[in-house]
Design an enzyme around this catalytic site. Structure first.
Site, PDB file in Angstrom:
ATOM      1  CG  HIS A 180      -0.558   0.081   2.513  1.00 24.53           C
ATOM      2  ND1 HIS A 180      -0.647   1.229   3.239  1.00 24.53           N
ATOM      3  CD2 HIS A 180       0.013  -0.838   3.334  1.00 24.53           C
ATOM      4  CE1 HIS A 180      -0.166   1.025   4.455  1.00 24.53           C
ATOM      5  NE2 HIS A 180       0.240  -0.222   4.533  1.00 24.53           N
ATOM      6  CB  CYS A 306       0.831   2.324  11.516  1.00 22.28           C
ATOM      7  SG  CYS A 306       1.656   2.204   9.956  1.00 22.28           S
TER       8      CYS A 306
HETATM    9  C1  LIG Z   1       8.570   1.777   7.889  1.00 21.98           C
HETATM   10  C2  LIG Z   1       7.345   0.937   8.054  1.00 21.98           C
HETATM   11  N1  LIG Z   1       7.457  -0.347   8.415  1.00 21.98           N
HETATM   12  C3  LIG Z   1       6.386  -1.131   8.558  1.00 21.98           C
HETATM   13  C4  LIG Z   1       5.113  -0.663   8.372  1.00 21.98           C
HETATM   14  C5  LIG Z   1       3.949  -1.582   8.545  1.00 21.98           C
HETATM   15  O1  LIG Z   1       3.415  -1.943   7.299  1.00 21.98           O
HETATM   16  P1  LIG Z   1       1.923  -2.493   7.163  1.00 21.98           P
HETATM   17  O2  LIG Z   1       1.027  -1.336   7.496  1.00 21.98           O
HETATM   18  O3  LIG Z   1       1.815  -2.930   5.726  1.00 21.98           O
HETATM   19  O4  LIG Z   1       1.759  -3.617   8.101  1.00 21.98           O
HETATM   20  C6  LIG Z   1       4.931   0.696   8.003  1.00 21.98           C
HETATM   21  C7  LIG Z   1       3.578   1.249   7.833  1.00 21.98           C
HETATM   22  O5  LIG Z   1       3.372   2.431   7.756  1.00 21.98           O
HETATM   23  C8  LIG Z   1       6.078   1.505   7.830  1.00 21.98           C
HETATM   24  O6  LIG Z   1       5.966   2.786   7.488  1.00 21.98           O
END
Ligand SMILES: Cc1ncc(COP(=O)(O)O)c(C=O)c1O
Length: 360
Positions: A180, A306
């Site tokens: 995404h 997130c």
């Molecule tokens: C640097 C980083 N690692 C891991 C993630 C986690 O990814 P996901 O939302 O696909 O689980 C994110 C999500 O923003 C991120 O920016």
């Protein structure tokens, strides 16, 4: 993606015709994505997103190497998918060194080298930070890891599509991706596992993904991931120029509207991603800013997107040692391929109105 939710509904593990159709879509997607990052298709494992990739890398490497040692090196500015996995391992007797960063958000290669111990089994450092966009010296850190025979994991979730990734020349054993971040579907990701790396699975069950990740593959999501890669691949340079220009314009607009004392840009001035702008407006709280921006139709974030439900001071800005008036007033704007200059002007105008009103 749509045909793989209806017309080609087979399970890629089934041997019948519908299953084989799904399998060939998976193979094509794996070929495209692995070619984009310079690895062999057999080294790419599809996952349920960046978090699962990070967790698999950390827990899997820790388990597979536990006979050699139980020390891990990472940084204080990793995504929580790495930090919380490491904290979990501490509960099981692992020791974790969380390295600090400088005021630009960059970890020092020398600090990494100094932290290495005879029992270090894993180093995990992100390619570029999701909150401030700062790029980390992964090539140099990887060289240290190689020299000492330590597994090296890189969270490249924010870097994919924005920075060139050639796993053929990067000294990296494990690399995490998420679809995404390239405007692909949410809940789909991948983990690169170098042929030579020993990593235990996180999920047990069927023998999908060469027994490295059990569970029926999300065919439509994976097809969408590959399509997003295809779109970025064809226009990477133009995309980068466009996003960089939008970011520059936002900064210029802020300068024109608030003056140089009215805002602070956080992150590295040059070693940074093109599409992230983290900026503070001292005297105004992050929470009020975000609420008012949302009312004005501007989607911004604080901390990591997130975890933007909780408005604690970002662990990244805290680690950068910035003054409280800066950490408490920071917001992150990120620019995507569907943004345009008119939206930037409107967003900057909204920021000016809100900041001026709140400061008054
Ligand atoms: C640097 C980083 N690692 C891991 C993630 C986690 O990814 P996901 O939302 O696909 O689980 C994110 C999500 O923003 C991120 O920016």
């Amino acid at each position: 993606m749509l045909p793989y939710l209806s017309e080609y509904f087979g399970n890629a593990s089934s041997t019948h015709r519908a299953g084989r159709d799904a399998r060939s879509a998976l193979n094509a997607a794996r070929d495209r994505i692995s070619a984009f990052i310079g690895c062999s298709p057999a080294e790419l494992v599809f996952t349920g997103g960046g978090t699962e990739s990070d967790n698999t890398a950390i827990f899997g490497a820790a388990e597979a190497s536990s006979g050699r040692g139980r020390h891990i090196i990472t940084t204080q500015i990793e995504h929580h998918a790495v930090l919380h996995a490491c904290e979990r391992l501490e509960k099981f007797g692992y020791e974790v060194t969380y390295l600090p960063v400088d005021k630009f958000g960059q970890v020092s290669v020398r600090d990494v080298e100094a932290a290495v111990r005879p029992d270090t089994v894993l180093i995990s450092v992100m390619y570029a930070n999701n909150e401030v966009g700062t790029i980390q010296p992964v090539k140099e850190i990887g060289a240290i890891a190689r020299e000492k025979g330590i597994l090296f994991h890189v969270d490249a979730v924010q870097a994919l599509g924005h920075l060139p990734i050639d796993l053929g020349s990067l000294p990296v054993d494990l690399m995490s991706f998420s679809a995404h971040k390239l405007s692909g579907p949410k809940g789909t990701g991948a983990l690169y596992i170098a042929r030579s790396a020993r990593v235990a699975p996180l999920l047990y069950g069927g023998s999908q993904e060469r027994k490295r990740r059990a569970g029926t593959e999300n065919t439509a999501g994976i097809v969408g991931f590959a399509e997003a890669v295809k779109i970025f691949e064809g226009a990477r340079y133009e995309m980068q120029q466009k996003l960089e220009k939008l970011r520059q314009e936002m900064v210029m607009e802020l300068e024109r509207r608030l003056g140089s004392g009215g805002y602070v840009v956080n992150g590295h001035p040059t070693e940074r991603l093109p599409h992230i702008l983290n900026v503070s407006f001292p005297g105004v709280s992050t929470e009020s800013l975000l609420m008012n921006l949302d009312l004005a139709g501007v989607a911004a974030a604080s901390g990591s997107a997130c975890t933007s439900g909780s408005l604690e001071v970002s662990h990244v800005l805290r680690s950068m040692g910035l003054p409280e008036e800066v950490t408490a007033s920071a917001v992150r704007f990120s620019f995507g391929r569907t943004n345009d200059e008119a939206q930037i002007a409107a967003a900057a105008e909204a920021v000016q109105d809100i900041v001026t009103r709140l400061r008054r």
